[in-house]
Design a protein around this motif. Structure first.
Motif, PDB file in Angstrom:
ATOM      1  N   GLU A 100      -9.602  -8.903  66.478  1.00 27.60           N
ATOM      2  CA  GLU A 100     -10.952  -8.438  66.162  1.00 27.60           C
ATOM      3  C   GLU A 100     -11.966  -9.358  66.830  1.00 27.60           C
ATOM      4  OE1 GLU A 100     -13.185  -7.430  62.050  1.00 27.60           O
ATOM      5  OE2 GLU A 100     -11.045  -7.033  62.171  1.00 27.60           O
ATOM      6  N   PRO A 105     -14.341  -2.991  65.583  1.00 29.01           N
ATOM      7  CA  PRO A 105     -13.136  -2.600  64.866  1.00 29.01           C
ATOM      8  C   PRO A 105     -11.885  -2.950  65.660  1.00 29.01           C
ATOM      9  CG  PRO A 105     -14.652  -0.741  65.167  1.00 29.01           C
ATOM     10  CD  PRO A 105     -15.194  -1.889  65.923  1.00 29.01           C
ATOM     11  N   GLY A 123      -9.355   2.937  62.937  1.00 34.50           N
ATOM     12  CA  GLY A 123      -9.909   1.829  62.173  1.00 34.50           C
ATOM     13  C   GLY A 123     -11.140   2.238  61.378  1.00 34.50           C
TER      14      GLY A 123
END
Length: 183
Positions: A100, A105, A123
């Motif tokens: 990340e 996301p 996500g």
């Protein structure tokens, strides 16, 4: 005495001519605005519009960068999958994920299942554009813009559910939307 009347007539003529030219100028500028489609706005409205345009441009730029990053990751994972399945029967592939970064996301690759099924990880906070890019890079759809348009027109672009979904390659936009918007 006649001079007095001549001067009065000349003064009235100048005032009348000024009024006629003022009215003609107002009508002319109104017609120009109608023809060109532009209207004068207040300074405050102009500043707000300019600020919103900059904000929208930044948002679009960020989405494009995110999409490019996701596409690169999916392509890299697809290449890795192809390398690992050479000489073997293709029944499943390994999933790899990108760490990340800066509030973006997390992106996962497609997991190709037997037949025409593909497992996709959506996500939290993904947009229809991001999902369309994932589907396109995984070979699920061939018309990215068509899918985005369908999601927006059907109202499903805000109803996508984060998680793992199994979809079929070359399925209709309606079926794909039903899969990613329901459990």
């Amino acid at each position: 005495m006649k001079l007095k009347y001549y001067l009065r007539g000349a003064g009235i003529g100048i005032v009348a001519t000024t009024l006629v030219f003022s009215i003609a100028n107002a009508v002319s500028s109104a017609n120009k605005r109608l023809v060109t489609g532009t209207e004068q706005t207040s300074t405050e409205s102009s500043i707000l519009a300019y600020t919103q345009k900059d904000t929208q441009a930044e948002t679009i730029k960020q989405e494009e960068e995110t999409t490019k990053e996701q596409t690169t990751v999916v392509q890299e994972e697809t290449t890795t999958q192809e390398e690992t399945t050479i000489g073997q029967e293709t029944t499943a592939a390994t999933e790899a994920s990108e760490p990340e970064t800066q509030g973006q996301p997390q992106t996962r690759a497609a997991l190709y299942l037997p037949g025409d099924e593909v497992q996709i990880e959506i996500g939290s906070g993904y947009t229809a554009t991001q999902v369309a890019d994932m589907f396109l890079s995984a070979g699920i759809i061939s018309d990215r813009d068509g899918f985005i348009g369908y999601m927006a027109a059907s109202g499903n672009s805000t109803k996508m559910i984060a998680g793992t979904h199994i979809v079929k390659k070359n399925d209709s936009f309606e079926n794909l939307a039903n899969v990613i918007t329901s459990r």
